[in-house]
Design a protein around this motif. Structure first.
Motif, mmCIF file in Angstrom:
data_model
loop_
_atom_site.group_PDB
_atom_site.id
_atom_site.type_symbol
_atom_site.label_atom_id
_atom_site.label_comp_id
_atom_site.label_asym_id
_atom_site.label_seq_id
_atom_site.Cartn_x
_atom_site.Cartn_y
_atom_site.Cartn_z
ATOM 1 N N VAL A 1 0.837 -1.194 0.000
ATOM 2 C CA VAL A 1 0.000 0.000 0.000
ATOM 3 C C VAL A 1 0.878 1.253 0.000
ATOM 4 O O VAL A 1 1.848 1.341 0.763
ATOM 5 C CB VAL A 1 -0.920 0.033 1.239
ATOM 6 N N ALA A 2 0.501 2.198 -0.865
ATOM 7 C CA ALA A 2 1.128 3.523 -0.847
ATOM 8 C C ALA A 2 0.035 4.553 -0.614
ATOM 9 O O ALA A 2 -1.058 4.448 -1.178
ATOM 10 C CB ALA A 2 1.837 3.802 -2.167
ATOM 11 N N GLY B 1 1.915 8.651 -2.340
ATOM 12 C CA GLY B 1 3.261 8.444 -2.872
ATOM 13 C C GLY B 1 4.271 7.926 -1.865
ATOM 14 O O GLY B 1 5.470 7.903 -2.152
ATOM 15 N N GLN B 2 3.812 7.502 -0.682
ATOM 16 C CA GLN B 2 4.716 6.939 0.322
ATOM 17 C C GLN B 2 4.260 5.525 0.679
ATOM 18 O O GLN B 2 3.066 5.293 0.880
ATOM 19 C CB GLN B 2 4.694 7.792 1.603
ATOM 20 N N VAL B 3 5.228 4.608 0.786
ATOM 21 C CA VAL B 3 4.905 3.236 1.181
ATOM 22 C C VAL B 3 4.451 3.223 2.644
ATOM 23 O O VAL B 3 5.056 3.885 3.484
ATOM 24 C CB VAL B 3 6.138 2.323 1.036
ATOM 25 N N GLU C 1 -2.945 3.712 -3.200
ATOM 26 C CA GLU C 1 -2.739 2.616 -4.155
ATOM 27 C C GLU C 1 -2.670 1.308 -3.384
ATOM 28 O O GLU C 1 -1.855 1.174 -2.462
ATOM 29 C CB GLU C 1 -1.447 2.813 -4.952
#
Lengths: 270, 66
Positions: free
Chosen positions: B34-35, B38-40, B58
């Motif tokens: 999962v992001a 824009g960060q994991v 995402e």
């Protein structure tokens, strides 16, 4: 040593000459991509026939993914997973994709792909090198898909990539190795393993890659989109082994004119 | 609250976390990444990571690929 002892001895020698990437040992020098498989059943048969021990996978949005059973199949085959960053266009995208893959697959190995456009799928050299540097700094084991450019290959190796993977020709094109000279030059330019990646169409292309000095071959479409993936996977396995043996055996030089193998001495006058 | 989930507008409960989202949308997949913006988000932080209006999320799963 009798002739009967020679073959087993050579086979033992091959078995003790494994591919080593980042300290990990692989007896198979064929890496298999899973993209383009018609079914998971066909994939499983192809992976087994290929003898591959390192198999690429990808991450996609859940709505677009293939069946959740993919990893069960690959687990059953006992292969190591190599997530890719396929589809990434920038270093930033590739870094984030690799970090997501590390989370999902629990591996720091990554096949780094940073492409320049959708028509050629050729690597974007500038973004690729930038991505490689960031990924190595972040602790990734980077296997970099690259152009068949010895200088770029050296830059990637210098950046700390665990393997450099030049294309033979564009991804999925099946055009084989368009610039064998560059592949041989690249092989000599770096100390890390060189894996011919992309463009393989049929078994002779894979054999040529090994004859040029590559340490391994990575292919997907040539097997997954063949009429009979399992049979082609077996052909590729033999081709990689044959090419490796031929490279070690030392081919004869090319000559302009013929050179008789039957002696001219003692030729009767008839 | 309105968020963007895998590129599509979605309406989530105010109390939604990454963990609750994955439970709903991860399907049969046991490997999910999962992001958020824009960060994991590492798995270890799924339970404690809340979501906010306007977040872009995402949810990714394994698929076949070269």
């Amino acid at each position: 040593m009798t002739t009967h002892d020679v073959l087993p001895a050579l086979e033992r020698e091959e078995a003790t000459d494994p591919l080593v990437i980042a300290g990990e040992t692989f007896t198979s020098r064929l890496l298999l991509g899973t993209g383009g498989v018609p079914s998971l059943e066909a994939l499983e048969r192809a992976v087994v026939a290929s003898g591959s021990q390192l198999v690429t996978v990808a991450l996609r949005r859940v709505e677009a993914s293939t069946s959740g059973a993919l990893l069960e199949v690959l687990d059953r085959c006992g292969v190591r997973l190599l997530p890719n960053t396929a589809g990434c266009r920038t270093a930033r995208e590739a870094l984030l994709t690799a970090q997501l893959a590390r989370e999902a697959f629990d591996t720091s190995w990554v096949k780094l792909e940073v492409i320049g456009d959708e028509t050629t799928l050729l690597p974007d050299a500038v973004e690729l090198l930038d991505a490689a540097e960031h990924l190595v700094a972040d602790g990734f084991i980077v296997l970099a898909y690259t152009n068949d450019d010895p200088i770029l290959g050296r830059r990637l190796a210098d950046a700390g990539c665990a393997a450099v993977m030049p294309l033979g020709s564009p991804i999925g094109s099946g055009l084989g190795i368009r610039n064998p000279h560059n592949i041989a030059l690249l092989r000599d330019a770096v100390d890390v393993p060189v894996v011919l990646d992309a463009g393989i169409g049929t078994a002779s292309d894979a054999a040529l890659a090994m004859e040029l000095g590559c340490d391994a071959v990575l292919l997907a479409s040539a097997v997954t989109r063949a009429r009979d993936p399992e049979r082609m996977a077996l052909a590729m396995r033999h081709a990689v082994e044959a090419g490796r043996l031929a490279r070690g055996a030392g081919r004869i030089p090319r000559r302009w004119h013929a050179q008789a193998s039957t002696p001219m001495e003692g030729l009767p006058e008839l | 609250m309105q968020v963007t989930l895998n590129g599509v507008p979605a309406d989530l409960e105010q109390t939604a976390t990454v963990a609750s989202l994955v439970a709903m949308h991860g399907g049969e997949h046991r490997r999910v990444a999962v992001a958020v913006n824009g960060q994991v988000v590492p798995r270890s932080r799924w339970e404690t990571t809340g979501l906010a209006t306007g977040d872009s999320i995402e949810v990714l799963v394994p698929t076949a690929g070269g």
